[in-house]
Write an enzyme that holds these catalytic residues in place. Structure first.
Site, PDB file in Angstrom:
ATOM      1  N   ASP A   1      -4.709  -2.295  -8.903  1.00  0.00           N
ATOM      2  CA  ASP A   1      -6.683  -2.920  -8.550  1.00  0.00           C
ATOM      3  C   ASP A   1      -6.925  -1.689  -7.748  1.00  0.00           C
ATOM      4  OD1 ASP A   1      -8.847  -4.446  -6.706  1.00  0.00           O
ATOM      5  OD2 ASP A   1      -8.062  -5.770  -6.414  1.00  0.00           O
TER       6      ASP A   1
ATOM      7  N   ALA B   1     -13.311   3.922 -13.612  1.00  0.00           N
ATOM      8  CA  ALA B   1     -14.097   4.213 -12.668  1.00  0.00           C
ATOM      9  C   ALA B   1     -15.223   2.617 -12.537  1.00  0.00           C
ATOM     10  CB  ALA B   1     -15.126   5.023 -13.504  1.00  0.00           C
ATOM     11  N   TYR B   2     -16.055   2.933 -11.866  1.00  0.00           N
ATOM     12  CA  TYR B   2     -17.180   1.464 -11.580  1.00  0.00           C
ATOM     13  C   TYR B   2     -18.264   1.845 -12.982  1.00  0.00           C
ATOM     14  CZ  TYR B   2     -20.197  -2.144 -11.133  1.00  0.00           C
ATOM     15  OH  TYR B   2     -21.277  -3.190 -11.364  1.00  0.00           O
TER      16      TYR B   2
ATOM     17  N   TYR C   1     -12.486  12.029 -13.031  1.00  0.00           N
ATOM     18  CA  TYR C   1     -13.744  12.315 -14.125  1.00  0.00           C
ATOM     19  C   TYR C   1     -15.178  12.052 -12.974  1.00  0.00           C
ATOM     20  CZ  TYR C   1     -10.200  13.313 -16.763  1.00  0.00           C
ATOM     21  OH  TYR C   1      -8.666  13.976 -17.759  1.00  0.00           O
TER      22      TYR C   1
ATOM     23  N   THR D   1     -19.764  12.496 -13.313  1.00  0.00           N
ATOM     24  CA  THR D   1     -20.609  12.112 -14.243  1.00  0.00           C
ATOM     25  C   THR D   1     -22.033  13.267 -14.033  1.00  0.00           C
ATOM     26  OG1 THR D   1     -22.524  10.647 -15.163  1.00  0.00           O
ATOM     27  CG2 THR D   1     -21.405  10.362 -12.755  1.00  0.00           C
ATOM     28  N   ASP D   2     -22.757  12.918 -15.556  1.00  0.00           N
ATOM     29  CA  ASP D   2     -24.544  13.706 -15.500  1.00  0.00           C
ATOM     30  C   ASP D   2     -25.019  12.925 -14.689  1.00  0.00           C
ATOM     31  OD1 ASP D   2     -23.458  11.704 -17.251  1.00  0.00           O
ATOM     32  OD2 ASP D   2     -25.893  12.022 -17.378  1.00  0.00           O
TER      33      ASP D   2
ATOM     34  N   TYR E   1     -24.966   4.071  -8.927  1.00  0.00           N
ATOM     35  CA  TYR E   1     -24.303   4.521  -9.527  1.00  0.00           C
ATOM     36  C   TYR E   1     -23.753   5.557  -8.997  1.00  0.00           C
ATOM     37  CZ  TYR E   1     -21.019   6.211 -13.616  1.00  0.00           C
ATOM     38  OH  TYR E   1     -20.109   6.822 -14.594  1.00  0.00           O
TER      39      TYR E   1
END
Length: 288
Positions: free
Chosen positions: A35, A59-60, A98, A100-101, A124
């Site tokens: 978790d 990731a969420y 990782y 994100t854009d 996000y």
């Protein structure tokens, strides 16, 4: 090499589990086993594993839900990477993460470089940027890969949604004024394994996405054309191009999600194939 993999049941994690097994001993943890909102469990897992590398694929990713579930998004996308980085620093492990854009606002007219200032528009995006910054601040050896429009055979993603809707409807409306590079999870996983197999690695932040660009509308049409060609659907639906304003969502999306990956190509002498190549190979693989 001993590798601790988080998010092993996710769409990227499943591919990483396969790719990383070729280069080392992989300890793969899914959400049930680890978790990420439990800081003590995170620390205990890393210390018990004593990995050479930590690959964080957890990731969420529910972009719209994150607007109201900010605590959960921050816990998984911001706080957990920071804890993993602290543990990596303590043990001398490398952390691969990782991003994100969505850390950008999409207002730039050309592809984003690593030197461009982030300006996330969504909860996000803010949570993912906070995770990046926590990793850097830890002082741990790290590789952060920002990618875009990730899809694969597992999990929830645009490609799978289009294939499902294409079987249910004769016509679809898809946004045509947002641009990015659809990136196959297998390509991300395979290049990660290739990099980790090397003895010496640079630290830092890199943009890593498929070559080329498309709008969501162009991507959808390509999905249906290829799916029909390889027999996954009998007939392609008509795909109408619409504006973002015609399809409002709780979380704003960047109009420009294009990432300049030239730094990655220069430093690693590697590049991901064109997004259409990835899509063709992914759909071909789905037949088996």
């Amino acid at each position: 090499m001993k590798i601790l993999l988080t998010g092993a049941a996710g769409q990227l994690g499943r591919e990483l589990k396969r790719s990383l097994a070729c280069i080392g001993d992989v300890v793969a943890c899914n959400r049930r086993q680890l978790d990420l909102t439990d800081a003590d469990a995170l620390r205990a897992t890393v210390r018990a594993c004593a990995p050479t590398a930590i690959v964080n694929a957890a990731a969420y990713t529910s972009v719209d839900k994150a607007e109201t579930e900010t605590t959960a998004a921050d816990a998984i996308n911001a706080l957990a990477p920071g804890i993993l980085a602290e543990e990596a620093k303590r043990t001398g492990a490398l952390l691969v993460h990782y991003s994100t854009d969505y850390v950008f606002d999409g207002k730039k007219s050309t592809a984003y470089t690593e030197d461009d200032s982030p300006a996330p528009m969504s909860a996000y995006g803010r949570s993912k940027l906070a995770g990046e910054r926590a990793i850097v601040a830890s002082g741990a050896s790290h590789l952060i890969f920002r990618t875009s429009w990730v899809y694969g055979l597992h999990g929830a993603n645009f490609m799978k949604t289009m294939l499902r809707l294409g079987k249910e409807r004769d016509e679809l409306r898809v946004v045509g004024d947002q641009f990015g590079a659809p990136t196959w999870t297998r390509h991300l996983a395979d290049v990660t394994a290739l990099i980790l197999a090397r003895k010496q690695l640079p630290d830092g932040l890199y943009h890593l996405a498929a070559a080329g660009e498309a709008s969501w509308h162009e991507y959808a049409e390509a999905i249906f054309a290829e799916a029909q060609r390889c027999g996954l659907i009998e007939k392609s639906p008509v795909v109408h191009r619409i504006a973002s304003a015609d399809y409002p969502l709780p979380a704003p999306r960047p109009a420009n999600s294009r990432l300049d990956c030239s730094r990655f190509q220069h430093d690693f002498d590697l590049a991901l194939p064109d997004w259409r190549t990835g899509l063709i190979d992914c759909l071909a693989d789905s037949r088996f």
